[in-house]
Design a protein around this motif. Structure first.
Motif, mmCIF file in Angstrom:
data_model
loop_
_atom_site.group_PDB
_atom_site.id
_atom_site.type_symbol
_atom_site.label_atom_id
_atom_site.label_comp_id
_atom_site.label_asym_id
_atom_site.label_seq_id
_atom_site.Cartn_x
_atom_site.Cartn_y
_atom_site.Cartn_z
ATOM 1 N N ILE A 1 0.712 -1.141 -0.166
ATOM 2 C CA ILE A 1 0.077 -0.077 -0.036
ATOM 3 C C ILE A 1 0.801 1.295 -0.067
ATOM 4 O O ILE A 1 1.791 1.348 0.827
ATOM 5 N N CYS A 2 0.436 2.121 -0.912
ATOM 6 C CA CYS A 2 1.511 3.145 -0.920
ATOM 7 C C CYS A 2 1.377 4.274 0.106
ATOM 8 O O CYS A 2 2.444 4.920 0.497
ATOM 9 N N GLN A 3 0.268 4.485 0.700
ATOM 10 C CA GLN A 3 0.013 5.586 1.726
ATOM 11 C C GLN A 3 -0.468 4.926 2.790
ATOM 12 O O GLN A 3 -1.208 4.113 3.080
ATOM 13 N N THR A 4 0.214 5.438 3.975
ATOM 14 C CA THR A 4 -0.401 5.107 5.414
ATOM 15 C C THR A 4 -1.148 6.284 5.859
ATOM 16 O O THR A 4 -0.725 7.384 5.921
ATOM 17 N N SER A 5 -2.311 5.959 6.682
ATOM 18 C CA SER A 5 -3.143 6.951 7.200
ATOM 19 C C SER A 5 -2.415 7.865 8.168
ATOM 20 O O SER A 5 -1.350 7.190 9.096
ATOM 21 N N ASN A 6 -2.508 9.229 8.290
ATOM 22 C CA ASN A 6 -1.768 9.994 9.224
ATOM 23 C C ASN A 6 -2.220 9.528 10.508
ATOM 24 O O ASN A 6 -1.415 9.797 11.521
ATOM 25 N N THR A 7 -3.356 8.721 10.823
ATOM 26 C CA THR A 7 -3.330 8.309 12.328
ATOM 27 C C THR A 7 -2.805 7.078 12.568
ATOM 28 O O THR A 7 -2.668 6.652 13.937
ATOM 29 N N GLU A 8 -2.097 6.486 11.722
ATOM 30 C CA GLU A 8 -1.554 5.216 11.912
ATOM 31 C C GLU A 8 0.000 5.281 11.929
ATOM 32 O O GLU A 8 0.779 6.252 11.619
ATOM 33 N N VAL A 9 0.590 4.439 12.748
ATOM 34 C CA VAL A 9 2.196 4.336 12.935
ATOM 35 C C VAL A 9 2.643 3.252 12.112
ATOM 36 O O VAL A 9 2.088 2.200 12.409
ATOM 37 N N LEU A 10 3.825 3.485 11.388
ATOM 38 C CA LEU A 10 4.437 2.323 10.629
ATOM 39 C C LEU A 10 5.563 1.805 11.471
ATOM 40 O O LEU A 10 6.243 2.521 12.079
ATOM 41 N N TYR A 11 5.644 0.468 11.411
ATOM 42 C CA TYR A 11 6.829 -0.136 12.228
ATOM 43 C C TYR A 11 7.615 -0.967 10.979
ATOM 44 O O TYR A 11 7.050 -1.534 10.124
ATOM 45 N N ARG A 12 8.890 -0.570 11.103
ATOM 46 C CA ARG A 12 9.924 -1.250 10.110
ATOM 47 C C ARG A 12 11.435 -1.842 10.749
ATOM 48 O O ARG A 12 11.539 -1.685 11.892
ATOM 49 N N CYS A 13 11.666 -2.821 9.889
ATOM 50 C CA CYS A 13 12.877 -3.349 10.540
ATOM 51 C C CYS A 13 13.970 -2.422 10.707
ATOM 52 O O CYS A 13 14.504 -1.485 9.936
ATOM 53 N N ARG A 14 14.580 -2.486 11.885
ATOM 54 C CA ARG A 14 15.696 -1.473 12.502
ATOM 55 C C ARG A 14 16.908 -1.699 11.369
ATOM 56 O O ARG A 14 17.456 -0.670 11.084
ATOM 57 N N LYS A 15 17.353 -2.956 10.970
ATOM 58 C CA LYS A 15 18.446 -3.051 10.033
ATOM 59 C C LYS A 15 18.335 -2.626 8.584
ATOM 60 O O LYS A 15 19.217 -2.013 8.339
ATOM 61 N N CYS A 16 17.239 -2.991 7.867
ATOM 62 C CA CYS A 16 17.178 -2.701 6.506
ATOM 63 C C CYS A 16 15.959 -1.798 6.243
ATOM 64 O O CYS A 16 16.003 -1.483 5.165
#
Length: 266
Positions: free
Chosen positions: A135-150
């Motif tokens: 999904i290209c866009q994340t809602s402003n009300t949501e937080v995205l979590y990503r891999c710290r390494k890559c």
């Protein structure tokens, strides 16, 4: 058994009541909702709805409750097994509507699956949250979590299945914990992992096994683990099933309303 009035014009009864035209007519019944493994014979002049479910705690009634809302009063009156009673309480907690995006509903679905499968081979597609990279866009009300390494996007805040905080170190009676560790633990965050719903990128790791590691789908660094039998959070609370990603292995990325830039919390 016979029909028992629970509200004016509303009755609860056994299978015999539903199949007796005389009893239904005498009570002025014009519609019957049946929850049973077998559909009863039709009664002329009576509208009928049948929900196929066995009278056992593991039967799934919740997914049909929107359709059965007019009959909930009868279900509450009694003669309902503990599994159904729990589902009714959950239904009420969701505002008397099945909200598939609710944390309560997601946890319920996963618990049902964990009880049903000894070794999950084919999981329903709706159990998995959409991979955030699709999904290209994340809602402003949501937080995205990503891999710290890559920095590969892993899950959104809406996938976090929060739980009541446990009692801390005393919950781990089987482990030797020093007084100094207890004291230092009080000043730290008790939950060191995010417990989340399964995300699409996890599917290959989950099929055919009851537990295992969760690796980043891009760089394969270890992010956490899963267990359909459940696992204990660092706060002491037991979570079943458990899909946990260690907070130390992921970054929190907030999308700010003003502009399209992001800020990362490490």
């Amino acid at each position: 058994g016979g029909m028992v009035p629970v509200l004016p014009g509303l009755y609860v009864g056994g299978a015999e009541s539903c199949s007796s035209p005389e009893a239904l007519s005498a009570a002025g019944v014009v519609a019957v909702l049946t929850v049973d493994a077998e559909e009863p014979p039709a009664v002329p002049g009576v509208r009928a709805m049948h929900v196929r479910a066995r009278d056992e705690p593991g039967a799934d009634l919740l997914s049909r409750l929107d359709e059965c809302a007019a009959f909930l009063g009868a279900a509450r009156a009694g003669g309902v097994n503990p599994g159904f009673q729990g589902q009714l309480k959950l239904y009420e907690a969701m505002g008397c509507a099945v909200d598939t995006s609710s944390v309560l509903y997601k946890r319920y679905r996963l618990e049902m699956l964990s009880e049903r499968f000894s070794e999950p081979q084919d999981l329903p597609r709706e159990v998995f949250a959409v991979d955030p990279t699709t999904i290209c866009q994340t809602s402003n009300t949501e937080v995205l979590y990503r891999c710290r390494k890559c920095r590969r996007a892993l899950f959104r805040s809406s996938s976090i299945l929060s739980h009541m905080e446990g009692i801390g170190p005393t919950a781990f009676a089987h482990k030797r914990i020093t007084d100094s560790a207890r004291l230092s633990g009080n000043s730290q965050e008790k939950c060191t992992s995010y417990f989340i719903e399964p995300v699409q990128w996890m599917e290959p790791a989950l099929l055919g096994v009851m537990e295992g590691q969760l690796l980043c789908p891009k760089c394969t660094s270890k992010l956490g683990s899963f267990s359909w039998r459940g696992d204990q959070c660092s706060c002491g609370r037991w979570v079943t099933p458990a899909f946990q990603l260690h907070k130390s292995r992921v970054d929190e990325v907030r999308t700010l309303p003003a502009g399209n830039f992001q800020t990362a919390k490490t």
